[in-house]
Design a protein around this motif. Structure first.
Motif, PDB file in Angstrom:
ATOM      1  N   LYS A   1       0.859  -1.183   0.000  1.00  9.91           N
ATOM      2  CA  LYS A   1       0.000   0.000   0.000  1.00  9.91           C
ATOM      3  C   LYS A   1       0.894   1.232   0.000  1.00  9.91           C
ATOM      4  O   LYS A   1       1.806   1.338   0.826  1.00  9.91           O
ATOM      5  CB  LYS A   1      -0.878   0.011   1.242  1.00  9.91           C
ATOM      6  N   ALA A   2       0.682   2.146  -0.908  1.00  8.02           N
ATOM      7  CA  ALA A   2       1.543   3.324  -0.984  1.00  8.02           C
ATOM      8  C   ALA A   2       0.915   4.392  -1.861  1.00  8.02           C
ATOM      9  O   ALA A   2       0.069   4.092  -2.713  1.00  8.02           O
ATOM     10  CB  ALA A   2       2.913   2.940  -1.539  1.00  8.02           C
ATOM     11  N   HIS A   3       1.325   5.657  -1.639  1.00 10.62           N
ATOM     12  CA  HIS A   3       0.905   6.764  -2.499  1.00 10.62           C
ATOM     13  C   HIS A   3       1.798   6.807  -3.734  1.00 10.62           C
ATOM     14  O   HIS A   3       1.325   6.904  -4.868  1.00 10.62           O
ATOM     15  CB  HIS A   3       0.986   8.080  -1.726  1.00 10.62           C
ATOM     16  N   SER A   4       3.120   6.697  -3.495  1.00  9.04           N
ATOM     17  CA  SER A   4       4.059   6.646  -4.623  1.00  9.04           C
ATOM     18  C   SER A   4       4.190   5.191  -5.052  1.00  9.04           C
ATOM     19  O   SER A   4       3.239   4.417  -4.940  1.00  9.04           O
ATOM     20  CB  SER A   4       5.404   7.238  -4.224  1.00  9.04           C
ATOM     21  N   ASP A   5       5.379   4.788  -5.483  1.00  9.08           N
ATOM     22  CA  ASP A   5       5.548   3.388  -5.879  1.00  9.08           C
ATOM     23  C   ASP A   5       5.799   2.462  -4.693  1.00  9.08           C
ATOM     24  O   ASP A   5       5.890   1.247  -4.849  1.00  9.08           O
ATOM     25  CB  ASP A   5       6.673   3.260  -6.910  1.00  9.08           C
ATOM     26  N   GLY A   6       5.937   3.040  -3.481  1.00  4.47           N
ATOM     27  CA  GLY A   6       6.056   2.225  -2.275  1.00  4.47           C
ATOM     28  C   GLY A   6       7.407   1.569  -2.067  1.00  4.47           C
ATOM     29  O   GLY A   6       7.509   0.565  -1.359  1.00  4.47           O
ATOM     30  N   ASP A   7       8.460   2.125  -2.660  1.00  6.28           N
ATOM     31  CA  ASP A   7       9.803   1.556  -2.476  1.00  6.28           C
ATOM     32  C   ASP A   7      10.319   1.934  -1.085  1.00  6.28           C
ATOM     33  O   ASP A   7      10.926   2.989  -0.872  1.00  6.28           O
ATOM     34  CB  ASP A   7      10.744   2.088  -3.564  1.00  6.28           C
TER      35      ASP A   7
ATOM     36  N   ASN B   1      -0.257  13.719   0.047  1.00  6.34           N
ATOM     37  CA  ASN B   1      -1.563  14.190  -0.428  1.00  6.34           C
ATOM     38  C   ASN B   1      -1.438  15.022  -1.700  1.00  6.34           C
ATOM     39  O   ASN B   1      -2.403  15.630  -2.154  1.00  6.34           O
ATOM     40  CB  ASN B   1      -2.281  14.994   0.658  1.00  6.34           C
ATOM     41  N   ASP B   2      -0.233  15.053  -2.274  1.00  2.00           N
ATOM     42  CA  ASP B   2       0.009  15.794  -3.506  1.00  2.00           C
ATOM     43  C   ASP B   2      -0.148  14.836  -4.686  1.00  2.00           C
ATOM     44  O   ASP B   2       0.597  13.854  -4.802  1.00  2.00           O
ATOM     45  CB  ASP B   2       1.422  16.392  -3.490  1.00  2.00           C
ATOM     46  N   PRO B   3      -1.126  15.098  -5.565  1.00  2.05           N
ATOM     47  CA  PRO B   3      -1.383  14.173  -6.683  1.00  2.05           C
ATOM     48  C   PRO B   3      -0.194  14.041  -7.635  1.00  2.05           C
ATOM     49  O   PRO B   3      -0.107  13.060  -8.374  1.00  2.05           O
ATOM     50  CB  PRO B   3      -2.593  14.795  -7.386  1.00  2.05           C
ATOM     51  N   ARG B   4       0.748  14.988  -7.606  1.00  2.30           N
ATOM     52  CA  ARG B   4       1.906  14.900  -8.497  1.00  2.30           C
ATOM     53  C   ARG B   4       2.761  13.687  -8.189  1.00  2.30           C
ATOM     54  O   ARG B   4       3.486  13.180  -9.056  1.00  2.30           O
ATOM     55  CB  ARG B   4       2.769  16.157  -8.386  1.00  2.30           C
TER      56      ARG B   4
END
Length: 397
Positions: free
Chosen positions: A271-277, A303-306
């Motif tokens: 589970k992650a917002h980015s790629d979760g590395d 919380n930044d969609p970028r």
């Protein structure tokens, strides 16, 4: 059993220094340099004691002797020590020290008090050669300048010859010797009115083999006024930083498991917002700590969609751009993954190689390991994984 004592020569006049204060009393780290030299020598494990050779004139000997007692109370040698009066020449001072040594002494290290930067390691190397049967061992460094041997001809100085500098060494102290052989060499020199600039020369003249080991360029002798700069506190423009990074991700998401930019095949997803590395995240946190820049949560808010599903390698490149501007250089990176599953040993080399490429530092400066928590906690229950990164870096002022 070899029994080693050290000798510190602190009886000289220091005429070449042309200074109001005799050089053995010049200060380094708020201590006279002769005491710095004695303290360094006292840390040599094989040494049983030290002889301090002090100025020969009664008034100055009393002054120096009292100073030794004060220094010993403040910064102890933690070894037995003797105080003896020196002589007119260096050779006389050494002989006085040799005559004061206990009968149990078999070997001696002779050190100039004006060399306060000699390391314990150098003395240990000398002792090793002596333990292997050497008669005399001295440190020397390669000569970088071209040396000319000169001669006088009708009032002018001419070059007689130019020795091959590859065959020359600038000799240092401490110098190590078998005690009996050195005593004999001094006795012969006195009988034949021979004056030498160091004890190794006397051993050479008596036919003993003198072994040279590699000296230390930092082992500077305070001789002239130009050397006084080495006693001043040196401005250190670089600052060592040690940092720690930590991150956790839960399993059960929709992101493929990526560690250090390497895709780990299988069914494990995070589970992650980015790629979760999780590994690169903890690495970035550690790097940002070195420049007091908080963590990736500040630099890349979740919380930044970028930053949704963005590659952590891209984020790391932005972090490295910032640290480069700040003058940070990474020295060593140690990375640990804590996870019950999957098994990561097969991917170790690939992860190290990829992180090396991302950081642009050699692979030998990166370590990666994986471990478990023996089925304890959330990692043991296979609910997630965590990463810990420790690193060292240098920050320019």
């Amino acid at each position: 059993m070899n029994n080693y004592w050290g000798i510190i020569l602190a009886a000289g006049q220091g005429l070449r220094l042309q200074n109001d204060i005799k050089k053995q009393y010049l200060q380094l780290n708020n201590l006279p340099i002769f005491w710095n030299s004695a303290l360094n020598l006292s840390k040599v494990p094989s040494l049983k004691g030290i002889v301090l050779v002090l100025p020969p004139h009664e008034e100055e000997f009393i002054f120096a002797s009292n100073l030794v007692e004060e220094l010993e109370a403040q910064n102890s040698l933690n070894l037995p020590y003797l105080k003896v009066k020196g002589g007119k020449e260096r050779q006389d001072s050494v002989q006085a020290a040799l005559n004061s040594l206990p009968h149990s002494c078999t070997h001696v290290l002779i050190h100039d008090s004006a060399r306060p930067f000699a390391s314990t390691s150098l003395a240990n190397k000398i002792i090793q050669v002596l333990n292997d049967g050497g008669d005399a061992v001295i440190p020397g460094v390669k000569v970088s300048d071209t040396i000319k041997q000169i001669q006088e001809n009708n009032g002018t100085i001419e070059v007689k010859q130019t020795p091959d500098r590859n065959l020359l060494r600038a000799v240092q102290t401490p110098q190590g010797f078998k005690l009996k052989e050195l005593k004999d060499a001094h006795k012969k020199a006195k009988e034949n009115n021979i004056i030498a600039s160091d004890d190794a020369t006397l051993m050479e003249l008596e036919g003993f083999k003198v072994v040279i080991i590699e000296g230390e360029t930092d082992n500077i002798k305070i001789t002239t006024k130009s050397d006084l700069k080495y006693l001043s506190p040196q401005e250190n423009k670089d600052e060592m930083r040690v940092a720690f990074g930590y991150d956790v991700h839960a399993y059960g998401g929709d992101r493929p498991l990526v560690l250090g930019g390497v895709l780990i095949p299988g069914s494990w997803q995070v589970k992650a917002h980015s790629d979760g590395d999780v590994l690169l995240h903890s690495l970035m946190d550690a790097i940002l700590s070195c420049i007091n820049a908080g963590d990736i949560g500040i630099m890349f808010p979740d919380n930044d969609p970028r930053y949704e599903n963005i590659s952590s390698g891209v984020l790391l490149s932005e972090v490295l751009e910032l640290t480069e501007q700040k003058g940070l250089t990474l020295n060593f990176v140690d990375m640990t993954i804590v996870a019950q599953a999957p098994k990561l040993a097969p991917y170790r080399n690939q992860i190290v190689k990829n992180v090396s490429n991302l950081l642009n530092i050699p692979e030998h400066k990166i370590n990666f390991k994986a471990t478990t928590e023996e089925k304890l906690g959330f990692t043991g229950e296979k609910k997630g994984l965590k990463a810990v990164v420790c690193l060292t870096a240098t920050l320019k002022a």
